[in-house]
Design a protein around this motif. Structure first.
Motif, PDB file in Angstrom:
ATOM      1  N   UNK A  22       1.179  -0.982  -0.347  1.00 12.32           N
ATOM      2  CA  UNK A  22       0.343   0.059  -0.043  1.00 12.32           C
ATOM      3  C   UNK A  22       0.667   1.122  -0.439  1.00 12.32           C
ATOM      4  N   UNK A  23       1.018   1.539  -1.162  1.00 15.37           N
ATOM      5  CA  UNK A  23       2.616   2.940  -0.881  1.00 15.37           C
ATOM      6  C   UNK A  23       3.857   2.116  -1.024  1.00 15.37           C
ATOM      7  N   UNK A  24       4.371   2.343   0.178  1.00 15.51           N
ATOM      8  CA  UNK A  24       5.283   1.611   0.265  1.00 15.51           C
ATOM      9  C   UNK A  24       6.041   0.791   1.412  1.00 15.51           C
ATOM     10  N   UNK A  25       4.548   0.837   2.409  1.00 12.17           N
ATOM     11  CA  UNK A  25       4.247   0.033   3.400  1.00 12.17           C
ATOM     12  C   UNK A  25       3.727  -1.729   2.937  1.00 12.17           C
ATOM     13  N   UNK A  26       4.657  -2.040   3.261  1.00 13.83           N
ATOM     14  CA  UNK A  26       4.352  -3.746   2.952  1.00 13.83           C
ATOM     15  C   UNK A  26       3.171  -4.533   3.962  1.00 13.83           C
ATOM     16  N   UNK A  27       2.583  -4.854   3.122  1.00 16.99           N
ATOM     17  CA  UNK A  27       1.135  -5.758   3.449  1.00 16.99           C
ATOM     18  C   UNK A  27       1.504  -6.872   3.241  1.00 16.99           C
TER      19      UNK A  27
END
Lengths: 422, 97
Positions: free
Chosen positions: B52-57
């Protein structure tokens, strides 16, 4: 009598084709153990009249085919389950398959999201020393089950060229592993129909039938010159002659010819306050594709299909190249505004062509050009950081909420970035 | 049609991190507390990353033997979210012969 080049290729089979059949449905069954062994399908957008874009083997066994509508599928099987596509899941599967394939050869070519080719020439005495092609094939199957999941199945075909390797991969589905080479080539052709050959559909079948060719065996026995002069009327005939005999003619790199986007409206409309924001959104996604491919465009075509069945298009070759969203939208809008506005639009799209490698790294003498470049770069960087379409033109707002991104089935040109990460 | 129930609720999770084994099972949630209920997750269907953007999920598709659960682990916010439940009883009575 044919010359040596048209004899059957007796080279050792060193092309390995991997094909994840019913890939999206299989990925869903892998993720959801409750759905394993059940007839399921996947669609882009769930609605009453949506189409099956991938069906599980269990669904196929009941006669449910790709392209069938949900209500038709449910008539065949009331318990048929339809799920919406989940792109990150399929990207993961694609990356996992590509990562495994790349450990056997540097020459891996992903043909689409669910199939790829490993060219093992030059590796059998080095990284694959002491292993047979079949052993590599079985190892790929096992690794896919270990690294992705136990429900994963891959069809593997081994042959001296890409065409025969693909044929071999579809010989015994699902989870098959077959080899076609000079030893069993003639025997293989005896057991299939012309349309079982990848690349031969109704029209080509009709051409072959008109030349008294009704079976793959007769196709194989036809001389290259005959195929060229009397069947295909071009070098395509010679290509087919070589392809059928196991010679490689399909390892030609494809050139990016155009970049575009299209959209089918859920509710056909000619309301400008609805159509234009969606069109603007299509322009912005096309601009992103251009920049991702690092190309500029000069040509632009916009088109629409109307509820009446009529079609309209307008195209133009511009003097200067373009790649920014603003430039693209301004030019596309100029063309789009020439459409018959009273007609109700069913689907619409745009295509950029005459693509050239980007020169945007060069600083321009004109400040206005530089400002456009810097603005576009800044917006792209922010969107990369915080997620796609965090910043976009206000006019495209309705489009971002209405138009959905579909799973690309064909080429993998927009997955290459993912492949590099694999 | 689609037996998925969308939940999107934060949940308490106990996860297991293994030192070895396949890449698919190095980390997996073992137990989840959802609306006062303790759910034992016995099998991993699929784990895959997304962003989610640069956020790793990290997305974990798990099962307790009768229902399937889609759990999301936000590697930046360190939160677990139960995204959806696919109820086994709603997938129909079709049995492959």
């Amino acid at each position: 009598m044919w010359g040596h080049m048209y004899a059957i290729n007796r080279e050792d089979a060193q092309i390995l084709f991997c094909d994840l059949n019913s890939a999206f449905a299989m990925a869903e069954q892998q993720a959801h153990p409750s759905l394993r062994g059940r007839p399921i399908g996947v669609t882009n957008r769930l609605s009453k009249h949506c189409c099956v874009i991938a069906a599980s083997y269990e669904a196929k066994a009941l006669g449910i085919k790709v392209g069938m509508r949900l209500d038709e599928a449910q008539q065949l099987c009331p318990d048929f389950i339809m799920l919406e596509t989940d792109p990150p899941k399929y990207h993961h599967m694609y990356k996992s398959l590509a990562r495994i394939m790349k450990t056997y050869s540097p020459n891996v070519y992903m043909k689409s999201i669910d199939e790829g080719v490993i060219d093992l020439h030059g590796t059998m005495d080095t990284i694959n020393k002491g292993r047979s092609m079949e052993a590599i094939g079985y190892e790929i199957k096992q690794r896919l089950r270990q690294e992705v999941g136990s429900w994963m199945k891959v069809n593997i075909g081994i042959a001296p060229n890409r065409f025969l390797a693909k044929q071999a991969a579809s010989w015994h589905k699902p989870d098959g592993l077959d080899r076609i080479d000079h030893r069993n080539l003639a025997e293989y052709y005896k057991g299939i129909a012309l349309t079982d050959l990848s690349g031969i559909a109704k029209h080509y079948e009709a051409r072959l039938n008109a030349a008294n060719i009704f079976t793959p065996t007769e196709f194989l026995e036809a001389s290259p010159d005959f195929l060229k002069r009397f069947v295909f009327h071009s070098v395509i005939g010679e290509d087919w002659a070589q392809r059928l005999r196991g010679f490689e003619v399909d390892n030609v790199p494809t050139r990016l010819g155009n970049v575009g986007r299209q959209w089918v409206l859920k509710k056909p409309s000619n309301d400008e306050s609805f159509i234009l924001p969606c069109f603007h959104y299509l322009c912005e996604t096309t601009g992103k594709k251009l920049r991702y491919q690092n190309v500029d465009a000069r040509g632009l075509m916009v088109w629409a299909r109307f509820q009446t069945g009529d079609q309209w298009y307008q195209r133009r070759m511009f003097k200067s190249t373009f790649y920014t969203d603003q430039d693209l939208y301004a030019r596309a809008l100029y063309l789009f505004s020439q459409r018959p506005k009273h007609m109700i639009i069913q689907s619409m799209g745009l295509t950029c062509y005459e693509l050239t490698p980007s020169t945007r790294n060069q600083v321009s003498l004109l400040d206005a050009v530089n400002r456009d470049e810097w603005l576009t770069t800044a917006v792209d960087e922010i969107n990369d950081m915080y997620g796609t379409f965090k910043i976009f033109s206000a006019n495209a707002l309705l489009g971002t909420k209405t138009v959905q991104q579909k799973i690309p089935f064909g080429g993998t040109k927009y997955f290459e970035l993912l492949l590099k990460q694999a | 049609m689609d037996p998925t129930a969308h939940i999107n609720e934060r949940v308490d999770v106990i996860a297991v991190f293994r030192k070895g084994g396949g890449i698919a099972s190095l980390c997996m949630p073992a137990k989840m507390y959802f609306r006062g209920q303790e759910i034992l997750l016995i099998e991993l269907g699929l784990r895959h990353p997304t962003v989610a953007g640069k956020r790793m999920i990290h997305i974990f598709d798990m099962t307790d033997g009768s229902n399937d659960y889609r759990l999301e682990f936000d590697a930046e916010g360190l939160t677990w979210t139960l995204v959806a439940i696919l109820e086994g009883s709603r997938v129909g009575s079709y049995v492959r012969h």
